[in-house]
Design a protein around this motif. Sequence first.
Motif, PDB file in Angstrom:
ATOM      1  N   LYS A   1       0.773  -1.310  -0.164  1.00  0.00           N
ATOM      2  CA  LYS A   1       0.132   0.091   0.056  1.00  0.00           C
ATOM      3  C   LYS A   1       0.694   1.276   0.117  1.00  0.00           C
ATOM      4  N   ILE A   2       0.491   2.194  -0.808  1.00  0.00           N
ATOM      5  CA  ILE A   2       1.120   3.580  -0.614  1.00  0.00           C
ATOM      6  C   ILE A   2       1.478   4.327   0.754  1.00  0.00           C
ATOM      7  N   THR A   3       0.477   3.798   1.784  1.00  0.00           N
ATOM      8  CA  THR A   3       0.730   4.349   3.153  1.00  0.00           C
ATOM      9  C   THR A   3       1.947   3.399   3.682  1.00  0.00           C
ATOM     10  N   GLU A   4       2.149   2.288   3.437  1.00  0.00           N
ATOM     11  CA  GLU A   4       3.133   1.469   3.689  1.00  0.00           C
ATOM     12  C   GLU A   4       4.427   1.796   3.206  1.00  0.00           C
ATOM     13  N   ILE A   5       4.347   2.183   1.879  1.00  0.00           N
ATOM     14  CA  ILE A   5       5.727   2.569   1.163  1.00  0.00           C
ATOM     15  C   ILE A   5       6.144   3.833   1.594  1.00  0.00           C
ATOM     16  N   SER A   6       5.221   4.951   1.841  1.00  0.00           N
ATOM     17  CA  SER A   6       5.591   6.064   2.596  1.00  0.00           C
ATOM     18  C   SER A   6       6.423   6.001   3.641  1.00  0.00           C
ATOM     19  N   ASP A   7       6.037   5.237   4.543  1.00  0.00           N
ATOM     20  CA  ASP A   7       6.785   4.958   5.737  1.00  0.00           C
ATOM     21  C   ASP A   7       8.073   4.219   5.517  1.00  0.00           C
ATOM     22  N   LEU A   8       8.057   3.364   4.514  1.00  0.00           N
ATOM     23  CA  LEU A   8       9.251   2.549   4.279  1.00  0.00           C
ATOM     24  C   LEU A   8      10.496   3.571   3.820  1.00  0.00           C
ATOM     25  N   VAL A   9       9.775   4.555   2.950  1.00  0.00           N
ATOM     26  CA  VAL A   9      11.080   5.297   2.558  1.00  0.00           C
ATOM     27  C   VAL A   9      11.491   6.740   3.309  1.00  0.00           C
ATOM     28  N   GLY A  10      10.775   6.570   4.675  1.00  0.00           N
ATOM     29  CA  GLY A  10      11.057   7.818   5.369  1.00  0.00           C
ATOM     30  C   GLY A  10      10.196   9.022   5.610  1.00  0.00           C
ATOM     31  N   TYR A  11       8.709   8.728   5.112  1.00  0.00           N
ATOM     32  CA  TYR A  11       7.818   9.830   5.072  1.00  0.00           C
ATOM     33  C   TYR A  11       6.761   9.147   6.001  1.00  0.00           C
ATOM     34  N   PRO A  12       6.421   9.333   7.122  1.00  0.00           N
ATOM     35  CA  PRO A  12       5.463   8.794   8.178  1.00  0.00           C
ATOM     36  C   PRO A  12       3.943   9.543   7.685  1.00  0.00           C
ATOM     37  N   ASN A  13       4.231  10.538   7.351  1.00  0.00           N
ATOM     38  CA  ASN A  13       2.973  11.429   6.691  1.00  0.00           C
ATOM     39  C   ASN A  13       2.632  11.343   4.955  1.00  0.00           C
ATOM     40  N   GLN A  14       1.686  10.413   4.751  1.00  0.00           N
ATOM     41  CA  GLN A  14       1.548  10.046   3.410  1.00  0.00           C
ATOM     42  C   GLN A  14       0.896  11.204   2.616  1.00  0.00           C
ATOM     43  N   ARG A  15       0.284  12.203   3.173  1.00  0.00           N
ATOM     44  CA  ARG A  15      -0.056  13.383   2.338  1.00  0.00           C
ATOM     45  C   ARG A  15       1.416  14.272   1.845  1.00  0.00           C
ATOM     46  N   TYR A  16       2.248  14.443   2.955  1.00  0.00           N
ATOM     47  CA  TYR A  16       3.555  14.935   2.336  1.00  0.00           C
ATOM     48  C   TYR A  16       4.305  14.130   1.517  1.00  0.00           C
ATOM     49  N   PHE A  17       4.388  12.918   1.604  1.00  0.00           N
ATOM     50  CA  PHE A  17       5.043  11.945   0.508  1.00  0.00           C
ATOM     51  C   PHE A  17       4.324  12.216  -0.831  1.00  0.00           C
ATOM     52  N   ASN A  18       3.132  12.291  -0.870  1.00  0.00           N
ATOM     53  CA  ASN A  18       2.142  12.428  -2.043  1.00  0.00           C
ATOM     54  C   ASN A  18       2.376  13.958  -2.843  1.00  0.00           C
ATOM     55  N   ARG A  19       2.902  14.616  -2.084  1.00  0.00           N
ATOM     56  CA  ARG A  19       3.152  16.128  -2.520  1.00  0.00           C
ATOM     57  C   ARG A  19       4.699  15.962  -2.797  1.00  0.00           C
ATOM     58  N   VAL A  20       5.485  15.406  -2.320  1.00  0.00           N
ATOM     59  CA  VAL A  20       7.008  15.459  -2.549  1.00  0.00           C
ATOM     60  C   VAL A  20       7.034  14.480  -3.952  1.00  0.00           C
ATOM     61  N   PHE A  21       6.553  13.386  -4.107  1.00  0.00           N
ATOM     62  CA  PHE A  21       6.295  12.380  -5.238  1.00  0.00           C
ATOM     63  C   PHE A  21       5.988  13.226  -6.407  1.00  0.00           C
ATOM     64  N   SER A  22       4.815  13.862  -6.294  1.00  0.00           N
ATOM     65  CA  SER A  22       4.177  14.699  -7.377  1.00  0.00           C
ATOM     66  C   SER A  22       5.331  15.630  -7.867  1.00  0.00           C
ATOM     67  N   SER A  23       5.886  16.386  -6.921  1.00  0.00           N
ATOM     68  CA  SER A  23       6.594  17.431  -7.276  1.00  0.00           C
ATOM     69  C   SER A  23       7.940  17.009  -8.099  1.00  0.00           C
ATOM     70  N   TYR A  24       8.359  15.763  -7.957  1.00  0.00           N
ATOM     71  CA  TYR A  24       9.513  15.376  -8.363  1.00  0.00           C
ATOM     72  C   TYR A  24       9.098  14.382  -9.862  1.00  0.00           C
ATOM     73  N   ILE A  25       8.228  13.761  -9.636  1.00  0.00           N
ATOM     74  CA  ILE A  25       7.640  12.810 -10.953  1.00  0.00           C
ATOM     75  C   ILE A  25       6.674  13.525 -11.861  1.00  0.00           C
ATOM     76  N   GLY A  26       5.879  14.380 -11.237  1.00  0.00           N
ATOM     77  CA  GLY A  26       4.840  15.218 -12.145  1.00  0.00           C
ATOM     78  C   GLY A  26       3.615  14.333 -12.068  1.00  0.00           C
ATOM     79  N   MET A  27       3.561  13.348 -11.168  1.00  0.00           N
ATOM     80  CA  MET A  27       2.111  12.847 -10.860  1.00  0.00           C
ATOM     81  C   MET A  27       2.126  12.008  -9.729  1.00  0.00           C
ATOM     82  N   SER A  28       0.881  11.584  -9.232  1.00  0.00           N
ATOM     83  CA  SER A  28       0.507  10.960  -7.816  1.00  0.00           C
ATOM     84  C   SER A  28       1.476   9.531  -7.985  1.00  0.00           C
ATOM     85  N   PRO A  29       1.796   9.057  -6.701  1.00  0.00           N
ATOM     86  CA  PRO A  29       2.333   7.886  -6.644  1.00  0.00           C
ATOM     87  C   PRO A  29       1.229   6.749  -7.136  1.00  0.00           C
ATOM     88  N   ASN A  30       0.148   7.033  -6.912  1.00  0.00           N
ATOM     89  CA  ASN A  30      -1.188   5.914  -7.563  1.00  0.00           C
ATOM     90  C   ASN A  30      -0.971   6.014  -8.886  1.00  0.00           C
TER      91      ASN A  30
END
Length: 526
Positions: free
Chosen positions: A487-516
């Motif tokens: 799950k994306i929540t689990e992946i977020s935690d595994l890579v050092g982002y306990p807050n999934q919303r923050y992970f989504n924002r960072v991922f989107s800013s780098y990749i140009g799309m959401s993790p999903n």
Amino acid sequence: MKILIVDDEDIQRQKLVQLISESPLSFSDILCAPEVPTAIDIIETHHPDIVLSDIRMPVKNGLDLAQYVKETYPEILVILITGYSEFKYAQAAIRYNVFDYILKPIDAESTLSCIRHAIAKLEAARRRESNYEVLRSYFNENESYIQKQFLQELLFWSSPMSEDQLLVQKNLLHIDIRDFRLVVIKCHFYIDSISNQIEEKYYYSHLAELAIKKRDNNALLYNIGDAIYWIYPSESDGFSNYAMMKDMELLLNELKENDVLFQISISSLSNNFNHLNTLRRQITICQSHYENHPNDSIIFYDDLSTKSYCLFNLHEKAQFLSTQILAGNVKEAAKCLDSFSSDLSESKSISEEIFFFLLSSLSFTLREITQIHELKDEILNELSTLKRTIGKSYSINPFFPIVTSMCRLVNSQYQANGNTIVELVLKYIKQNYNQSISLTSVSEYVQRNPSYVSRLIRQHTGKNFTIILTELRIEESKHLLKETNKKITEISDLVGYPNQRYFNRVFSSYIGMSPNDYRKITQTFN
């Protein structure tokens, strides 16, 4: 504090107004606009602190509004509302200094959090502005005192300022003096048995200061005890020397009414405030002259025999030269080396004594460079060759390539040490990226100062610590999204982002799309 909500959808505006008004956030006014032209009118009239705007609107969009705010009221913070598919617009908004963005569908918690951050930034800016006003007021009220501190540092501290520091300080203190001499006025009593002599010396030196200020209210002075240090603007031509002598004689005539002998010592001409410490030493030589010639009232250092002082000055210069070499500062080291010749003659020739003094000084400095390198052997050979020089004339020129090579050797040693530290840092990040690590924790691991570690990382990688850590986390999250069903929540935690919303924002800013979306696309192609 005021906030302006800009959205062409009535329901969306009302929801945002209700959310903000019912929250603990304290706004004096919550303003609304259905379109950009109306928003601009409200900004002109009410001057909100924060603008919360949708991107897609008729007539003009949120980016047009952000551009207007940046160009007209850059102090206003803009927060944009956007959907995932519009993320390319949010990236473009960076050009307009947009503070942040909120993703649709709007989440109450993340929206309020974003606005709280904007408020915190505004309050911090206002505190800085307030502190700056206090400092500016203090500076204006105490400029004379600060000016004296500046002169005290230059006169009595042996470490020179950098040329940039010196220029900033002079501009700040409105000092516009190019060529100058250091003049010191000191009082002596005719009768040694006068009571309260120390207090009276201070009093009479104060009278001398008043007499100088009467002649030139902007005179640059430093008063310490019974001596006044005066930065006297001067030129190098003979007429200026004559005019200066007459000026000093007139000053003494004004002061002779008191039962005190004033003696004036005048240094060599200089155009660099970093030379003040050296000029002060010249004054010491002048004052020692008075002990054997008490009837002399004005002494120019240039009129005295300077041989003993020059030798003393050589040691001081050699120490500074060694410091610059061991810092790897080629420019300053070359400038200092050049002064060994320019201070003593107009040509690059130097005396035999100075030639071999430099050889000895550079040999000792080379011993302090511990790195084993073939360049060090080459420098040793060059120094050995110079030691065998016997001739009628000696020059400073052969030393320039040697000093340059020594600086290169020091810099290569710094580079090698830096490589080792950066390797340890990168290894630590790779092993701990899934933890809550920071530049501080990394610096503690390598036992170095955080600012030093930050500078090394940027020098060796071209990136800062945060970017390196984020890129590693994003790469690992891409791998987990592509290769696992976690799950994306689990992946977020595994890579050092306990807050999934923050992970989504960072991922989107780098990749140009959401993790999903990234997972769907990669699975489709696979």
